[in-house]
Design a protein around this motif. Structure first.
Motif, PDB file in Angstrom:
ATOM      1  N   ASN A  49       0.803  -1.228   0.000  1.00  0.00           N
ATOM      2  CA  ASN A  49       0.000   0.000   0.000  1.00  0.00           C
ATOM      3  C   ASN A  49       0.835   1.277   0.000  1.00  0.00           C
ATOM      4  O   ASN A  49       0.277   2.369  -0.002  1.00  0.00           O
ATOM      5  CB  ASN A  49      -0.937   0.013   1.214  1.00  0.00           C
ATOM      6  CG  ASN A  49      -2.075  -0.968   1.051  1.00  0.00           C
ATOM      7  OD1 ASN A  49      -2.823  -0.891   0.094  1.00  0.00           O
ATOM      8  ND2 ASN A  49      -2.169  -1.905   1.971  1.00  0.00           N
ATOM      9  N   ASN A  50       2.157   1.152  -0.023  1.00  0.00           N
ATOM     10  CA  ASN A  50       3.032   2.321   0.038  1.00  0.00           C
ATOM     11  C   ASN A  50       3.105   3.002  -1.332  1.00  0.00           C
ATOM     12  O   ASN A  50       3.689   2.455  -2.266  1.00  0.00           O
ATOM     13  CB  ASN A  50       4.432   1.906   0.488  1.00  0.00           C
ATOM     14  CG  ASN A  50       5.327   3.086   0.746  1.00  0.00           C
ATOM     15  OD1 ASN A  50       5.138   4.169   0.199  1.00  0.00           O
ATOM     16  ND2 ASN A  50       6.319   2.865   1.585  1.00  0.00           N
ATOM     17  N   PRO A  51       2.554   4.214  -1.458  1.00  0.00           N
ATOM     18  CA  PRO A  51       2.574   4.897  -2.751  1.00  0.00           C
ATOM     19  C   PRO A  51       3.924   5.545  -3.070  1.00  0.00           C
ATOM     20  O   PRO A  51       4.147   5.977  -4.206  1.00  0.00           O
ATOM     21  CB  PRO A  51       1.489   5.964  -2.592  1.00  0.00           C
ATOM     22  CG  PRO A  51       1.487   6.263  -1.130  1.00  0.00           C
ATOM     23  CD  PRO A  51       1.814   4.960  -0.453  1.00  0.00           C
ATOM     24  N   SER A  54       8.458   3.072  -5.972  1.00  0.00           N
ATOM     25  CA  SER A  54       8.190   2.972  -7.417  1.00  0.00           C
ATOM     26  C   SER A  54       7.810   1.538  -7.784  1.00  0.00           C
ATOM     27  O   SER A  54       8.095   0.587  -7.049  1.00  0.00           O
ATOM     28  CB  SER A  54       9.423   3.398  -8.209  1.00  0.00           C
ATOM     29  OG  SER A  54      10.446   2.424  -8.075  1.00  0.00           O
ATOM     30  N   SER A  55       7.219   1.407  -8.952  1.00  0.00           N
ATOM     31  CA  SER A  55       6.824   0.081  -9.414  1.00  0.00           C
ATOM     32  C   SER A  55       8.052  -0.794  -9.654  1.00  0.00           C
ATOM     33  O   SER A  55       7.996  -2.000  -9.419  1.00  0.00           O
ATOM     34  CB  SER A  55       5.978   0.183 -10.684  1.00  0.00           C
ATOM     35  OG  SER A  55       6.691   0.836 -11.710  1.00  0.00           O
ATOM     36  N   LYS A  58       9.132  -2.091  -6.226  1.00  0.00           N
ATOM     37  CA  LYS A  58       8.210  -3.128  -5.750  1.00  0.00           C
ATOM     38  C   LYS A  58       8.385  -4.419  -6.540  1.00  0.00           C
ATOM     39  O   LYS A  58       8.388  -5.511  -5.964  1.00  0.00           O
ATOM     40  CB  LYS A  58       6.762  -2.630  -5.826  1.00  0.00           C
ATOM     41  CG  LYS A  58       6.437  -1.633  -4.725  1.00  0.00           C
ATOM     42  CD  LYS A  58       4.982  -1.272  -4.717  1.00  0.00           C
ATOM     43  CE  LYS A  58       4.670  -0.300  -3.581  1.00  0.00           C
ATOM     44  NZ  LYS A  58       3.261   0.025  -3.499  1.00  0.00           N
ATOM     45  N   GLN A  85       0.648  -0.219 -11.134  1.00  0.00           N
ATOM     46  CA  GLN A  85       0.345   0.431  -9.860  1.00  0.00           C
ATOM     47  C   GLN A  85      -1.000  -0.039  -9.293  1.00  0.00           C
ATOM     48  O   GLN A  85      -1.815   0.737  -8.819  1.00  0.00           O
ATOM     49  CB  GLN A  85       0.380   1.949 -10.005  1.00  0.00           C
ATOM     50  CG  GLN A  85       1.748   2.447 -10.424  1.00  0.00           C
ATOM     51  CD  GLN A  85       1.808   3.941 -10.610  1.00  0.00           C
ATOM     52  OE1 GLN A  85       0.797   4.609 -10.790  1.00  0.00           O
ATOM     53  NE2 GLN A  85       3.014   4.474 -10.551  1.00  0.00           N
ATOM     54  N   ARG A  86      -1.192  -1.352  -9.342  1.00  0.00           N
ATOM     55  CA  ARG A  86      -2.411  -1.973  -8.841  1.00  0.00           C
ATOM     56  C   ARG A  86      -2.151  -2.955  -7.705  1.00  0.00           C
ATOM     57  O   ARG A  86      -3.055  -3.661  -7.274  1.00  0.00           O
ATOM     58  CB  ARG A  86      -3.130  -2.724  -9.974  1.00  0.00           C
ATOM     59  CG  ARG A  86      -3.592  -1.858 -11.119  1.00  0.00           C
ATOM     60  CD  ARG A  86      -4.743  -1.009 -10.663  1.00  0.00           C
ATOM     61  NE  ARG A  86      -5.435  -0.386 -11.781  1.00  0.00           N
ATOM     62  CZ  ARG A  86      -5.515   0.914 -11.963  1.00  0.00           C
ATOM     63  NH1 ARG A  86      -4.927   1.735 -11.125  1.00  0.00           N
ATOM     64  NH2 ARG A  86      -6.181   1.416 -12.974  1.00  0.00           N
ATOM     65  N   ARG A  88      -1.773  -2.564  -4.627  1.00  0.00           N
ATOM     66  CA  ARG A  88      -2.559  -2.319  -3.407  1.00  0.00           C
ATOM     67  C   ARG A  88      -3.936  -2.975  -3.486  1.00  0.00           C
ATOM     68  O   ARG A  88      -4.599  -3.157  -2.474  1.00  0.00           O
ATOM     69  CB  ARG A  88      -2.681  -0.828  -3.130  1.00  0.00           C
ATOM     70  CG  ARG A  88      -3.530  -0.065  -4.114  1.00  0.00           C
ATOM     71  CD  ARG A  88      -3.532   1.433  -3.798  1.00  0.00           C
ATOM     72  NE  ARG A  88      -4.163   2.198  -4.830  1.00  0.00           N
ATOM     73  CZ  ARG A  88      -3.571   2.646  -5.924  1.00  0.00           C
ATOM     74  NH1 ARG A  88      -2.308   2.388  -6.144  1.00  0.00           N
ATOM     75  NH2 ARG A  88      -4.243   3.342  -6.812  1.00  0.00           N
TER      76      ARG A  88
END
Length: 182
Positions: A49-51, A54-55, A58, A85-86, A88
């Motif tokens: 959940n950390n915005p 970066s992708s 992650k 970026q999905r 989360r």
């Protein structure tokens, strides 16, 4: 509401890819493992959940964490979620995936709340009644049970969008309302 609209296409894509690769059982095991991890590890939940990450970061962490334990399809799916970026939405996607798996197997999930655990005999009778209610396409009922003493007795069953509330607490509320309104 938005979460489920995002989740369903990803869940469907994962299911179809797993089916095409004859890896459905392995992917189900991976998804269940990831569900448990997201429920039991606050750190993992915070990570997905950390915005601020970066992708690419992650994706790299997913690769490091799961390279040896998850199927390549599952790892690639997690990387895709990170790239889009999905990530989360993973818990909702996983739930939608399991619903697709259950539907394809002719299985429904009944969320049952009771004061005490049901006996095997009670589970068998309830499963038969729910199969009869759900129709001929349902071959199996899978229970997700919760113990909640506040219902005081009886049970509450949620089967898809239908709720059967046979709890003592609800019956007492209805009786109180009837007595108050005359």
């Amino acid at each position: 509401m938005r979460d489920i609209r995002v989740a369903k296409p990803y869940a469907r894509a994962l299911y179809e890819a797993a089916t095409e690769q004859n890896a459905l059982d392995a992917i189900i095991a991976d998804v269940n493992e990831l569900i448990q991890l997201s429920e039991q590890s606050e750190e993992f939940a915070q990570f997905i959940n950390n915005p601020l990450l970066s992708s690419q970061v992650k994706s790299g962490i997913f690769k490091e964490l799961f390279d040896a334990t998850l199927q390549p399809l599952t790892r690639n799916f997690l990387a895709l979620l990170a790239a889009k970026q999905r990530e989360r939405y993973f818990p909702v996607i996983a739930e939608a995936f399991m619903e697709i798996v259950d539907d394809a197997a002719g299985r429904v999930v009944a969320k049952v709340t009771t004061v005490v655990e049901m006996t095997p005999e009670q589970e068998t009778r309830l499963a038969q009644q729910l199969r009869d209610y759900a129709g001929p396409s349902v071959q199996e009922v899978r229970f997700e049970t919760t113990i909640d003493e506040s219902i005081q007795g009886g049970f509450i069953v949620q089967l898809k969008d239908t709720v059967f509330d046979a709890s003592i607490a609800t019956q007492l509320k209805r009786l109180k309302h009837r007595l108050a309104t005359g």
